[in-house]
Enzyme design. Structure first.
Site, PDB file in Angstrom:
ATOM      1  N   HIS A 104     -17.286  27.544  68.812  1.00 23.17           N
ATOM      2  CA  HIS A 104     -15.853  27.822  68.881  1.00 23.17           C
ATOM      3  C   HIS A 104     -15.140  27.532  67.560  1.00 23.17           C
ATOM      4  O   HIS A 104     -14.353  28.365  67.100  1.00 23.17           O
ATOM      5  CB  HIS A 104     -15.163  27.082  70.017  1.00 23.17           C
ATOM      6  CG  HIS A 104     -13.760  27.561  70.214  1.00 23.17           C
ATOM      7  ND1 HIS A 104     -13.466  28.756  70.821  1.00 23.17           N
ATOM      8  CD2 HIS A 104     -12.571  27.061  69.821  1.00 23.17           C
ATOM      9  CE1 HIS A 104     -12.159  28.958  70.812  1.00 23.17           C
ATOM     10  NE2 HIS A 104     -11.594  27.939  70.213  1.00 23.17           N
TER      11      HIS A 104
ATOM     12  N   HIS B  54     -13.009  41.454  72.921  1.00 21.19           N
ATOM     13  CA  HIS B  54     -12.105  40.422  72.390  1.00 21.19           C
ATOM     14  C   HIS B  54     -12.493  40.037  70.966  1.00 21.19           C
ATOM     15  O   HIS B  54     -11.641  39.934  70.080  1.00 21.19           O
ATOM     16  CB  HIS B  54     -12.151  39.198  73.307  1.00 21.19           C
ATOM     17  CG  HIS B  54     -11.543  37.973  72.721  1.00 21.19           C
ATOM     18  ND1 HIS B  54     -10.185  37.810  72.571  1.00 21.19           N
ATOM     19  CD2 HIS B  54     -12.102  36.831  72.222  1.00 21.19           C
ATOM     20  CE1 HIS B  54      -9.931  36.635  72.023  1.00 21.19           C
ATOM     21  NE2 HIS B  54     -11.076  36.028  71.795  1.00 21.19           N
ATOM     22  N   PHE B  55     -13.786  39.812  70.720  1.00 21.86           N
ATOM     23  CA  PHE B  55     -14.246  39.449  69.378  1.00 21.86           C
ATOM     24  C   PHE B  55     -13.897  40.527  68.355  1.00 21.86           C
ATOM     25  O   PHE B  55     -13.564  40.233  67.208  1.00 21.86           O
ATOM     26  CB  PHE B  55     -15.768  39.241  69.365  1.00 21.86           C
ATOM     27  CG  PHE B  55     -16.215  37.953  69.986  1.00 21.86           C
ATOM     28  CD1 PHE B  55     -15.364  36.871  70.091  1.00 21.86           C
ATOM     29  CD2 PHE B  55     -17.505  37.809  70.475  1.00 21.86           C
ATOM     30  CE1 PHE B  55     -15.769  35.679  70.659  1.00 21.86           C
ATOM     31  CE2 PHE B  55     -17.934  36.621  71.044  1.00 21.86           C
ATOM     32  CZ  PHE B  55     -17.061  35.550  71.144  1.00 21.86           C
ATOM     33  N   HIS B  56     -13.983  41.791  68.788  1.00 26.45           N
ATOM     34  CA  HIS B  56     -13.700  42.875  67.855  1.00 26.45           C
ATOM     35  C   HIS B  56     -12.208  42.994  67.549  1.00 26.45           C
ATOM     36  O   HIS B  56     -11.832  43.552  66.519  1.00 26.45           O
ATOM     37  CB  HIS B  56     -14.264  44.201  68.375  1.00 26.45           C
ATOM     38  CG  HIS B  56     -15.746  44.328  68.189  1.00 26.45           C
ATOM     39  ND1 HIS B  56     -16.654  43.785  69.066  1.00 26.45           N
ATOM     40  CD2 HIS B  56     -16.485  44.908  67.201  1.00 26.45           C
ATOM     41  CE1 HIS B  56     -17.882  44.034  68.636  1.00 26.45           C
ATOM     42  NE2 HIS B  56     -17.811  44.707  67.503  1.00 26.45           N
TER      43      HIS B  56
ATOM     44  N   TYR C 123     -12.501  29.619  64.201  1.00 26.53           N
ATOM     45  CA  TYR C 123     -11.398  29.175  63.345  1.00 26.53           C
ATOM     46  C   TYR C 123     -11.815  29.093  61.886  1.00 26.53           C
ATOM     47  O   TYR C 123     -10.971  29.204  60.995  1.00 26.53           O
ATOM     48  CB  TYR C 123     -10.845  27.841  63.863  1.00 26.53           C
ATOM     49  CG  TYR C 123     -10.141  28.069  65.171  1.00 26.53           C
ATOM     50  CD1 TYR C 123      -8.855  28.615  65.193  1.00 26.53           C
ATOM     51  CD2 TYR C 123     -10.771  27.829  66.381  1.00 26.53           C
ATOM     52  CE1 TYR C 123      -8.227  28.884  66.385  1.00 26.53           C
ATOM     53  CE2 TYR C 123     -10.152  28.109  67.583  1.00 26.53           C
ATOM     54  CZ  TYR C 123      -8.873  28.639  67.572  1.00 26.53           C
ATOM     55  OH  TYR C 123      -8.251  28.944  68.751  1.00 26.53           O
TER      56      TYR C 123
ATOM     57  N   ARG D 209     -22.305  42.304  78.981  1.00 25.79           N
ATOM     58  CA  ARG D 209     -22.422  42.336  77.528  1.00 25.79           C
ATOM     59  C   ARG D 209     -23.889  42.258  77.133  1.00 25.79           C
ATOM     60  O   ARG D 209     -24.745  41.936  77.956  1.00 25.79           O
ATOM     61  CB  ARG D 209     -21.640  41.174  76.899  1.00 25.79           C
ATOM     62  CG  ARG D 209     -22.204  39.803  77.242  1.00 25.79           C
ATOM     63  CD  ARG D 209     -21.367  38.661  76.724  1.00 25.79           C
ATOM     64  NE  ARG D 209     -21.325  38.609  75.275  1.00 25.79           N
ATOM     65  CZ  ARG D 209     -20.921  37.552  74.573  1.00 25.79           C
ATOM     66  NH1 ARG D 209     -20.518  36.455  75.196  1.00 25.79           N
ATOM     67  NH2 ARG D 209     -20.906  37.573  73.259  1.00 25.79           N
ATOM     68  N   ARG D 210     -24.176  42.560  75.882  1.00 23.39           N
ATOM     69  CA  ARG D 210     -25.520  42.444  75.308  1.00 23.39           C
ATOM     70  C   ARG D 210     -26.534  43.373  75.975  1.00 23.39           C
ATOM     71  O   ARG D 210     -27.726  43.151  75.867  1.00 23.39           O
ATOM     72  CB  ARG D 210     -26.048  41.004  75.420  1.00 23.39           C
ATOM     73  CG  ARG D 210     -25.200  39.936  74.749  1.00 23.39           C
ATOM     74  CD  ARG D 210     -25.927  38.596  74.823  1.00 23.39           C
ATOM     75  NE  ARG D 210     -25.249  37.563  74.090  1.00 23.39           N
ATOM     76  CZ  ARG D 210     -24.648  36.516  74.648  1.00 23.39           C
ATOM     77  NH1 ARG D 210     -24.614  36.397  75.958  1.00 23.39           N
ATOM     78  NH2 ARG D 210     -24.069  35.597  73.900  1.00 23.39           N
TER      79      ARG D 210
END
Length: 535
Positions: A206, A357-359, A210, A422-423
């Protein structure tokens, strides 16, 4: 510049793997030459999420430190040591993935087992970053010693916060590698505590988010104001927001493990609460940025409620690319709140919503800001000018990236809500009810991914053009000054012993009991499956 070369090569390789992924998932394209889908998935994740970001960030931060407080010859030599250790580790890990010996995804979850060299390579990347961090800490210490009563440069302060967070966070993944995963992959251990390895990974995983985000914030706080002809709204607010990120970015990894058994629900809930504390510095940043935009516009004579928007340099790619990234962070942040919510997470956990979300966050907010930085940093470092032609190409590239990512990420979010995992290679679902339901979303992802790949090719073209073909000259390194009438920055913002102590106390509070439980209550033979290497 060496860091920038590696970052851009990684962008091209990782982007190609991403294109192959979305085409394969569409069901209309078969991977050539017997390429394994999970090999390209692993390459895409590791090369972009770990290698490209780390090299760009450390290169950018070294530029900031050199510009604000300077490098000595000895420090520069050690910085090169850090670079070469990272590069050697990257090459070792990349080779093991490309030959099919490390299809373990970028999270490298056990009991999937990779070749030992993959883990050793990734560990070397971390060790190299520690060498660079030590150089940055030494630079800052010597500057403070030579300027005892002066406020440190804001950008140098931010770099130190980010590297402190990185060093504390990577202790988790290094411990997992050295104590569990590498001995297991070498055959010295037959079993592994899977839950412990995952918990240590997300202790690191996590704050990795950041580590990507804070360099973008550095540009937002201290560089974008200069680009738009304004000043920093508040030096104090910027420093305090980074201090809060240091506090609350690390002791929150359990919110990635909300559905995993073996972790006490009380501690999961506590870490969910700590996760939501990160909303505070994020909102502080949004307030600071739009305050800067408005104040600058008012000073230029633009009135009305939103008249200040007119002054923003929409035709300057150094501003436009990061601004599009800022806009993407609005839905991206909202999705993050859903991901971290104790109950709502169960609906989207391990669905393709999460890569969507990551993208939005890493691949749009962060990457577009990095591109915005590159448009002035590369010419500055190579002694060339950002020309009008390159600026126009950059605007086209930003638009392509924004359109492609909107199409692809939206399709991922919607398909995730429909339960798509996912994946997974969705072409394996051919002829099933799910294939019929998901087909349109898969094609949308293929369209969006193809647009993104063209945007990557355009970025590589721009990168080469800026290095070799732009006219020689001096390009500004835009560092903004603080507003003239801003409140003075309190000296307590640089009470480093206190900030580090609070961070460690929060980590010990959040992780001591969960990790003790995981170790003490591990079942005999925690991972009974000694899977073949490369499986």
């Amino acid at each position: 510049m060496s860091y920038m070369y590696v970052a851009m090569i990684s962008l091209l390789v990782g982007g190609l793997m991403g294109l192959l992924q979305v085409l394969a998932r569409s069901g209309e394209f078969e991977l050539p030459w017997g390429i394994n889908y999970y090999t390209i998935l692993t390459v895409h994740g590791v090369i972009l999420a770990l290698v490209m970001t780390s090299f760009f960030i450390i290169g950018f931060q070294n530029a900031l430190m050199g510009k604000t407080i300077g490098f000595s010859k000895k420090q520069l030599n050690w910085a090169w040591v850090g670079f070469w250790i990272m590069l050697i580790g990257t090459v070792i890990a990349a080779v093991t993935i490309l030959i099919g010996k490390a299809n373990v995804l970028y999270t490298f979850y056990a009991p999937l087992k990779a070749h030992p060299l993959f883990y050793i390579g990734i560990t070397l990347v971390v060790v190299g970053s520690w060498v660079t961090a030590a150089v940055n800490f030494r630079q800052f210490y010597l500057w403070k010693k030579a300027h005892p009563n002066e406020k440190s440069p804001l950008l140098a302060f931010m770099v130190i916060i980010n590297m402190l967070m990185w060093c504390i966070a990577t202790i988790g993944v290094a411990t997992s590698m050295l104590i569990e995963i590498i001995p297991w992959s070498l055959g010295y251990k037959n079993t592994i505590n899977v839950l412990l390895s995952r918990t240590l990974f997300w202790y690191f995983g996590h704050p990795l988010v950041y580590f990507w985000l804070l360099p973008a914030y550095m540009a937002w706080y201290a560089i974008i104001p200069k680009v738009i002809g304004g000043k920093i709204f508040s030096d104090s607010l910027a420093r305090f927001s980074f201090i809060l990120f240091l506090f609350f970015s690390i002791p929150v990894g359990l919110h990635h493990q909300l559905t995993e058994p073996g972790l006490d629900s009380t501690w999961k809930f506590i870490q969910v609460i700590l996760t939501f504390m990160v909303v505070i510095p994020s909102l502080m940043t949004a307030f600071s940025m739009f305050a800067t935009f408005e104040i600058t516009g008012r000073k230029k004579g633009y009135g009305g409620l939103f008249g200040w928007l007119k002054h923003l340099p929409w035709k300057d790619v150094r501003f436009l690319a990061p601004f599009v990234g800022m806009l993407a962070f609005i839905p991206g942040g909202a999705g993050g709140i859903i991901n971290a919510s104790y109950q709502i997470n169960t609906m989207v956990h391990n669905t393709i919503w999460v890569p969507g979300h990551f993208h939005l966050t890493a691949a749009t907010t962060v990457v577009l800001t990095f591109f915005g930085i590159a448009y002035w940093l590369i010419p500055h470092l190579t002694g060339r000018k950002l020309t009008d032609a390159v600026n126009r190409l950059g605007i086209y590239q930003t638009i392509l990236w924004g359109v492609g990512m909107t199409i692809m990420s939206t399709a991922m979010h919607i398909q995730g809500l429909a339960g798509a995992p996912r994946r997974s290679n969705f072409s394996d679902y051919g002829g099933t009810e799910q294939a019929a339901e998901w087909g349109a979303y898969q094609m949308a992802q293929a369209v969006g991914g193809t647009i993104l790949f063209f945007a990557i090719l355009l970025m590589i073209f721009i990168f080469i053009k800026m290095i070799f073909f732009s006219p020689k000259g001096e390009q500004e390194f835009p560092i903004a000054q603080e507003e003239d009438h801003a409140e003075p920055t309190p000296k307590w913002t640089e009470n480093w012993k206190l900030w580090i102590a609070i961070t460690l106390v929060l980590i010990l509070f959040a992780y001591t009991v969960p990790i003790m439980d995981v170790i003490q209550n591990a079942p005999p033979g925690s991972a009974p499956f000694d899977w073949p290497i490369g499986s």
